[in-house]
Each structure stands twice: as C-alpha cells, then as structure tokens.
Design a protein around this motif. Structure first.
Motif: not given
Length: 682
Positions: A28-32, A105-113, A116-123
């Motif tokens: 579900g993430s986009r991996v670079f 990784e571009l991930v959903d902020g809701n799934t990062t545990d 406060g993070l929402t939307g796309l987040v770069a990990n």
C-alpha cells in the motif's frame, strides 16, 4: 517576509524528479529505492526526499510551538518522528548521507502508529554504514546595497562505533539583503509633502554546533541524545534622506542590531513495557536576544536633532517532559501520552529620547518590562486501525490544562482547561489514489511577546501589552487527495476550512492604544493544488515541472470599523512553478523558477497598510554534479526585476472616525541576486 528583514528570499528550487514513479508495492506504499535517485547524484536524504514526485516537505517541530505535542511533520525516519526543536526537519535530513538510505516509502500517515500524522508521509529508512562526511558552502552577492554573503553552509560527520551512531555538524545559516528607492509622502488632499530616498541593507548569521547520538542498548531498547549551541547575529541599517516641499532637508539614520546565544539539550529512550512500548522524552531549550534600535534625525539648518533608542533583552526558555506508551489491542494501534511543558519569557525594555546634548535620556516604559510563564499539562489517547485493505481510521482525544502568569506592571494569572482532538479517515480506492479527510479541534500557541509592550521607532508605532490574551481555538475540516499520474508524475489537492474562536489580531485598548488581542470569530478557506509533471512523455527526458498554487478566502470583523476583511498579514494567493532538466547521460542540470504571492494588508487603530514584493521573481540556475567529485551550482535570481513595495495610510485619530493625516508609498529596487554553492562528500 513581513515579519523578518529577509527581503527577496529565494524560493527552494532544488527539487527535481526522475522521469516516472516506481511501481506501487503490495504494502500500500510507494517505495523509492536508491537507484531511483541515481541520475540526480544526491548527497543526503534531503536531496532524495525533495525529488519525490509531487511530494513537498512540511511541518516539523519549531521554536514557535510550545511543547512537542502530536506529530505535525510529513517526514519520519525509520518510523520515528524527529524530537529536536532547534534543528529544522530539513537540517536533520541533510545530515543523513545518501549512501546510508536504504529506501524511502510513501505511506498512509494513519498506519504509522504516530498520532497526528495524516495524508501521505515519507518514511526514510536508513542505516549508518560507517564514518561519512559531507559539506556545503553557500556564497553569493547582490548587485546593489549589500555586502557579499561569504560564510554560509554546513559541514557534518556521521558514523557508528559499536552500538553508537553519531552525527556532528557545524553550520551557519546566513543571508545578506537590501533594497533602495523612493518613498513618497502625501497629505490628506493627495498632494506631495515629502520625498524620501532610503537604502536598506542588512544580514544575519546563525553559527551553530549540533550533535546527535543514538545508542542501541539492545534490539528493543534505543536512546537518543540531541545537543546544540548557537549564536544569532542580525543587523539592519536604513539611512534615509527626506526632502519636504516646505521645511529643511532631513537625514535619518536607523540602525538595528540583535544578537544572543541559544542552546538545546534533548533526549529520549524507548523500551518494551508490558504489552507495549514506552518512550520517555525530555528537552530543555533557552534563547537570549539582545535587541537595540536607534533612530536619529538631523537637519540641514539649525533645527535640533531628534531621535529615539529602544533596547530590549528577552530570555526565553522551555522545559518539556513527555511519555508515549503504545500497544496493539483489538487489531488496532493505541497510544496513551502525557506531556508537561514549562515555558517562560523574561523581558527588560528601555526607551530613550535624544537630549539637547546629543545623549540618549531614559523615559518611562513600564509596560515593556516583566515576565510571562506558562505551565501546561496535556494528556491524549489515540486509536489507529485499518478498517479494510483500503480504509484506515485515526482518532485522538486529548485535553490540555494550563496556567499563565504575568509579572511586571500588568501582573495577572489565569488558568484554562481546553479539550481538543481529531478524527481522520484515509481511503485508498486505487494503488495510486489516496483520499484523506480530517476533522480536528485545535488550540493555538500564544506568542508571549504579545503580553508585553514594545515599540517600532521607524514606523512611530507603539504596541501595548495585553495581559488578558488567550489562545484562539479552531474547528478544522481538511481534505487531501493524492493522485499518481503514472509516467506523467503526480498531483495533490488540499482543501482546509477553519472556523476560529477568540481570533487574534490588532485590538483596541481602553487607554486609547492598541495591542494584539482576541477579536472574536473568524473563518478561512484554503485551497491548494501542487504536483509534478514529468516531460518524458513529450520527448524531454529527465525534465519535470513542479508547481504549487494557493488561494485563500478569509473573513474577520475589523474591531475598529466593524467591516469584514482578511486576516492581517495572511496570504491571499500564491503560485510557485519550477522547471528542472537533468540532462540524460551527463552531469549537467539547469532550470528556472517563477514565484509570485499576494499577501493581505494589516489593519491597526490609527493606520492601514500592506507590504509585498513582486510582481514575479524569476530564478535561473545551472548545475554540474561532478566537478572533481563535487556538485557545483550557480543561480541568477530576481531576473525579472521584482521590487519591494510598502504602502500605508495614517489617520489623525482612531479609525473609522479619524481623518487622513498622511499616506506613504514605498517602491524599492531589489536588483539581481547571484548565488553560488559547492557541496561534496569526504
């Protein structure tokens, strides 16, 4: 730009992107992967994140936010948020060598545990592979009004020794700025009463030593220690010659100087406890500012010289303790957190007038002396869950309890209890489409300086103190849509509607003055469209266009006139377009950026005005990524001749009943800006 002397700061035009995005992964993430960035020869993680198509870095802890609170940035590292407040998110990313980055990784902020993070987040996933150093030297000059900018940049060393990872950096964030041109002063009937010619110049330096140490006691126990010490140096000079229609010629000398030290000590440790993990965070930060403003008017006849001096010393400190306990239960991630933040401001001010003998003589200014402190406690419970393979939920319930005390001439003490929280849903109907909706109740952070009086000598304005100031609260509804466009790039749309209570703007005082105060309800709609368009499909391989456009509608009732108007100093609209071409099979890149913005004016008791720069800034650059192993970049800024403008109308009494006393129109030349940078590894 309205609040700082940094005239014509250039937009960040370092962004670039590969010709197409990687294939979406099953997670579900986009991996670079690192190979994705090879053609750009990145030096660090910042270079890599800045080149992700359609992604722009935002948020992060800053010194203007008291406490740590919930996460607000959209970049995390190894699944964790940054905890330092003295170093920006960009600074910390720039110290991670590109060779240590495993993937982003571009991930959903809701799934990062991370609440406060929402939307796309770069990990950013990275691992220290050994000693590695990098440096960046920034220099430049302007054609008019300023001295050369010589000593900007940073040198850093990162590495590991056994279980210890370390980063040490020495940096200097600096700039030189200026403008020159006429100011026309008109009387109530519109006739010219004086022409002024000024030459504005200034600069700042912020040398700083920063260190970060990470120690892995075991696979499950990790500790971090952040240390930094820096000094601030700022100067601003505005010599002015005034030629009135009637009367002697006037020569004004305005000088501003500010300096002072700052430090931060912060650390955290995370370890297993029961069914979850506990993280303990502590931080101590302090900054002292010594500010002096001198203004002296002399004349070409026997008129006595006139002048004023304003001196202010601020000591601002913050102490934070925070815990975060996270665990999994009922197929969801939970976190219980608590924070205690103790903030303080101690100010000593002095106001002087120029005496007959040419010496500054003190005059009473009791409202500018005193202190403000806040003891704030916050608790929250968050819940994050994947409701389905395409739908995730994050809910946060929290409350804060604070006591604000003021000492000095306007001593006061008040206590507050305020609920807040958020509910966020993210829907991913397709691999390249993310839709996030967030509803939130937020409480703003106060600027302690607004509680105490201050003056602006050159504008002849006095800002009164307000010991009844309270934070404004807001209900916010936010929408973020991220859509991948395949080989064409990606696009993001954001809509944010805010409804504010106890909104803060200029406010009338009972003694006839004005201060920052709570003026009632307000609302603002923010629309933003940004993205990346790759030009490979039309036959220009390695080229891309990044764009960002903002439009805002605002409504607040002016406390002086009762009229509806925008928020003072806020942004009405903005457009930023960058073109970059990394020439295939070569080390060369070139590009151009265009930037234009339209800020709102301000409304005070005795005047209205507006400052802006433009109409359009154009910057051209050329870059070679391998000059004896170094990246060398030259930039020609403000090629279209954007200028510095300011206008105001001053009234002889409180608005709206006061008649026009005079009006001013400032039109200053900024001129071309030349920048040169060299970066490399060692």
């Amino acid at each position: 730009m309205l609040a700082s002397p940094a005239i014509a700061q250039e937009a960040d035009d370092d962004a670039a992107a590969p010709p197409s995005e990687p294939a979406p992964q099953n997670t579900g993430s986009r991996v670079f992967e690192p190979a994705f960035f090879t053609q750009f020869a990145p030096r660090n993680a910042l270079d890599m994140v800045s080149r992700i198509p359609g992604f722009s870095i935002s948020g992060g802890n800053d010194n203007g936010q008291r406490g740590l609170g919930q996460a607000s940035q959209n970049v995390i590292v190894n699944g964790e948020r940054f905890s330092s407040k003295s170093d920006s998110l960009r600074d910390q990313l720039a110290r991670i060598p590109a060779d240590d980055v495993i993937r982003i990784e571009l991930v959903d902020g809701n799934t990062t545990d991370i609440p406060g993070l929402t939307g796309l987040v770069a990990n950013v996933i990275y691992e220290s592979t050994g000693p590695s150093g990098q440096f960046r030297w920034n220099t430049g000059f302007r054609a008019y009004n300023t001295e050369a900018q010589l000593f900007g940049g940073e040198i850093s060393l990162s590495g590991s020794s056994g279980r210890l990872d370390y980063t040490v950096s020495l940096s200097n964030d600096n700039n030189r700025f200026g403008a020159d041109g006429p100011t026309l002063v008109f009387g109530p009937d519109g006739s010219l009463i004086e022409e002024q010619v000024s030459k504005f110049s200034g600069g700042y330096d912020n040398p700083k030593l920063s260190t970060n140490f990470t120690y892995n006691f075991s696979e499950d126990v990790t500790a971090n220690l952040n240390l930094s010490y820096g000094e601030d140096f700022l100067f601003r000079n505005v010599p002015e010659t005034g030629t009135p229609v009637i009367g002697p010629m006037r020569f004004r000398d305005v000088r501003v100087k500010e300096d002072g030290p700052e430090y931060e000590i912060g650390g955290d440790i995370e370890f297993p406890l029961g069914p979850g993990r506990l993280k303990l965070i502590a931080l101590e930060r302090f900054e002292r500012d010594n500010f002096t403003n001198d203004l002296i008017d002399t004349f070409d006849d026997d008129t006595p010289s006139d002048g004023s001096r304003y001196h202010q010393t601020n000591g601002e400190g913050e102490r934070i303790g925070r815990f975060e306990y996270g665990w999994s239960m009922w197929d969801a991630d939970w976190q219980l957190s608590g924070e205690a933040a103790f903030n303080r401001l101690d100010r000593v001010s002095a106001l002087f007038t120029l005496g007959p003998g040419g010496e500054f003589e003190p005059i009473p200014f009791p409202g500018g002396n005193g202190g403000v402190s806040e003891d704030r406690y916050e608790g929250s419970l968050s819940y994050s869950k994947s409701l389905s393979p395409t739908l995730s939920l994050q809910a946060i319930a929290s409350a804060e309890f604070s006591t604000i005390e003021q000492t000095g001439a306007a001593a006061n003490s008040r206590s507050f209890k305020r609920p807040k929280g958020s509910l966020a849903l993210t829907w991913k109907p397709e691999e390249d489409l993310d839709i996030s909706i967030t509803a939130a109740r937020r409480v703003s952070q106060l600027s302690f300086g607004d509680f105490l009086a201050s003056v602006s000598l050159n504008d002849e304005n006095e800002n009164g103190g307000n010991n009844e100031l309270v934070p404004y609260q807001s209900w916010d509804l936010e929408l973020e849509v991220n859509k991948g466009l395949g080989k064409w790039g990606s696009i993001k749309f954001e809509a944010r509607q805010g409804w504010f209570e106890d909104f803060i703007d200029w406010f009338p005082l009972e003694d006839g003055g004005e201060a920052r105060g709570n003026i009632g309800s307000a609302d603002r709609l923010h629309l933003e469209l940004s993205g990346t368009l790759n030009l490979d499909p039309i036959g220009i391989p390695g080229a891309r266009i990044d764009f960002d456009a903002v439009k805002r509608w605002m409504s607040v009732t002016d406390p002086f006139t009762g009229e509806d108007r925008p928020f003072s100093y806020d942004l009405i609209d903005m457009i930023d377009v960058d073109f970059r071409h990394d020439v295939p099979r070569s080390d060369w890149a070139y590009g151009v950026s265009l930037f234009s913005n339209n800020p709102a004016g301000y409304s005070r008791r005795f005047e209205i005005g507006r400052g802006w720069e433009g109409p359009t800034f154009a910057n051209f650059f050329i870059e070679n990524k391998d000059v004896f192993g170094l990246t060398v970049r030259a930039n020609y800024g403000n090629a279209f001749g954007a200028r510095n403008y300011f206008s105001r109308t001053v009234f002889d009494g409180p608005r709206p009943d006061g008649d026009v006393l005079f009006s001013e129109e400032v039109d200053r030349r900024i001129g071309p800006i030349f920048r040169f940078s060299v970066s490399g590894d060692f």
